[in-house]
Design an enzyme around this catalytic site. Structure first.
Site, mmCIF file in Angstrom:
data_model
loop_
_atom_site.group_PDB
_atom_site.id
_atom_site.type_symbol
_atom_site.label_atom_id
_atom_site.label_comp_id
_atom_site.label_asym_id
_atom_site.label_seq_id
_atom_site.Cartn_x
_atom_site.Cartn_y
_atom_site.Cartn_z
ATOM 1 N N ASP A 142 -9.083 -11.519 4.157
ATOM 2 C CA ASP A 142 -10.539 -11.445 4.135
ATOM 3 C C ASP A 142 -11.109 -11.334 2.731
ATOM 4 O O ASP A 142 -10.394 -11.060 1.772
ATOM 5 C CB ASP A 142 -11.012 -10.240 4.945
ATOM 6 C CG ASP A 142 -10.780 -8.923 4.216
ATOM 7 O OD1 ASP A 142 -11.729 -8.141 4.088
ATOM 8 O OD2 ASP A 142 -9.640 -8.663 3.762
ATOM 9 N N ARG A 168 -11.238 -13.228 8.186
ATOM 10 C CA ARG A 168 -9.927 -12.974 8.812
ATOM 11 C C ARG A 168 -9.657 -13.890 10.003
ATOM 12 O O ARG A 168 -8.521 -14.225 10.282
ATOM 13 C CB ARG A 168 -9.815 -11.526 9.279
ATOM 14 C CG ARG A 168 -9.713 -10.521 8.172
ATOM 15 C CD ARG A 168 -9.326 -9.146 8.724
ATOM 16 N NE ARG A 168 -9.541 -8.098 7.760
ATOM 17 C CZ ARG A 168 -8.699 -7.795 6.780
ATOM 18 N NH1 ARG A 168 -7.583 -8.471 6.628
ATOM 19 N NH2 ARG A 168 -8.980 -6.817 5.939
ATOM 20 N N GLY A 204 -4.509 -7.255 7.391
ATOM 21 C CA GLY A 204 -4.247 -8.665 7.162
ATOM 22 C C GLY A 204 -3.154 -9.295 7.992
ATOM 23 O O GLY A 204 -3.245 -10.464 8.353
ATOM 24 N N ASP A 233 1.235 -10.174 -3.551
ATOM 25 C CA ASP A 233 0.900 -10.619 -4.901
ATOM 26 C C ASP A 233 1.500 -9.644 -5.905
ATOM 27 O O ASP A 233 2.604 -9.839 -6.350
ATOM 28 C CB ASP A 233 -0.599 -10.881 -5.077
ATOM 29 C CG ASP A 233 -1.496 -9.805 -4.510
ATOM 30 O OD1 ASP A 233 -1.098 -8.627 -4.429
ATOM 31 O OD2 ASP A 233 -2.639 -10.138 -4.162
ATOM 32 N N PHE A 274 -7.294 -16.429 -5.237
ATOM 33 C CA PHE A 274 -7.766 -15.596 -4.136
ATOM 34 C C PHE A 274 -7.975 -16.467 -2.899
ATOM 35 O O PHE A 274 -8.639 -17.505 -2.968
ATOM 36 C CB PHE A 274 -9.063 -14.885 -4.512
ATOM 37 C CG PHE A 274 -9.497 -13.898 -3.468
ATOM 38 C CD1 PHE A 274 -8.880 -12.663 -3.367
ATOM 39 C CD2 PHE A 274 -10.504 -14.220 -2.565
ATOM 40 C CE1 PHE A 274 -9.260 -11.760 -2.390
ATOM 41 C CE2 PHE A 274 -10.888 -13.318 -1.580
ATOM 42 C CZ PHE A 274 -10.262 -12.088 -1.495
ATOM 43 N N LYS A 287 2.698 -14.894 -3.997
ATOM 44 C CA LYS A 287 2.197 -15.334 -5.307
ATOM 45 C C LYS A 287 3.200 -14.927 -6.387
ATOM 46 O O LYS A 287 3.113 -13.839 -6.946
ATOM 47 C CB LYS A 287 0.848 -14.676 -5.613
ATOM 48 C CG LYS A 287 -0.274 -15.061 -4.701
ATOM 49 C CD LYS A 287 -1.554 -14.351 -5.140
ATOM 50 C CE LYS A 287 -2.725 -14.700 -4.279
ATOM 51 N NZ LYS A 287 -3.949 -13.985 -4.721
ATOM 52 N N GLU A 335 4.131 -8.836 6.013
ATOM 53 C CA GLU A 335 2.885 -8.884 5.247
ATOM 54 C C GLU A 335 2.219 -10.242 5.419
ATOM 55 O O GLU A 335 2.899 -11.242 5.651
ATOM 56 C CB GLU A 335 3.179 -8.683 3.755
ATOM 57 C CG GLU A 335 3.340 -7.247 3.342
ATOM 58 C CD GLU A 335 2.008 -6.604 2.990
ATOM 59 O OE1 GLU A 335 0.957 -7.023 3.533
ATOM 60 O OE2 GLU A 335 2.019 -5.677 2.175
#
Length: 176
Positions: free
Chosen positions: A160, A166, A46, A104, A153, A132, A100
């Site tokens: 992704d 992505r 990510g 979350d 989400f 989050k 990152e």
């Protein structure tokens, strides 16, 4: 609206907002690391876009590396973080900044903190583009936060849904 596999997503955060957040994060880091050469470590898959664009804004000298971790299946964290590809360099006495795409639950960060503690790093810092706070369950300080978001989400900009999304420049959230 976009369709990825069986789910629909609606626009959420523009590429301009993302760039603004990355510029601000880089400025903070420039101030914090003006007298040292940190090692920025992106968490794949990510964070590839986040780290790339963040490094374009960072003005100091630095090193860049990656680790690959996994903790998601579909749209849910499976609470089981697996280190897939590790580091091959000595980080003793170095400042490490883990970058990152999103934090979350904090499970990945908890595993990474333990890994780098065993590497005897001088300073362990955490940077994330998206955070989050409602989902975060750990007592680990996050040093650099780009954008705080609700516990929804999202896909795009490196994030992704089962492999798709992505490459999107903007971020989309799951349609209700």
């Amino acid at each position: 609206m976009i369709q990825l596999h069986d789910k629909q997503f609606v626009p959420f955060i523009s590429s301009e907002e993302i760039n603004f957040a990355l510029v601000n994060m880089a400025k903070q880091m420039d101030d914090d690391f003006f007298d040292e050469v940190p090692v920025f470590i992106g968490v794949l898959n990510g964070a590839f876009m986040v780290l790339s664009d963040l490094m374009k804004q960072y003005r100091g000298m630095c090193e860049v590396s990656f680790v690959k971790m996994a903790s998601y299946e579909g749209t849910q964290s499976n609470n089981n973080v697996t280190e897939l590809i590790g580091l091959n360099q000595d980080l003793s006495g170095r400042t490490v900044v883990v970058v990152e795409d999103i934090i979350d639950t904090g499970n990945t960060i908890e595993v990474l903190k333990e890994i780098f503690k065993n590497q005897n790093v001088k300073h362990f810092k955490i940077a994330t583009l998206f955070f989050k706070p409602e989902a975060y369950k750990k007592d680990i300080k996050i040093d650099y936060i780009g954008i705080r978001i609700p516990n929804k989400f999202i896909v795009g900009y490196g994030l992704d849904y089962d492999g798709l999304g992505r490459n999107l420049q903007d971020v989309y959230q799951l349609a209700e």
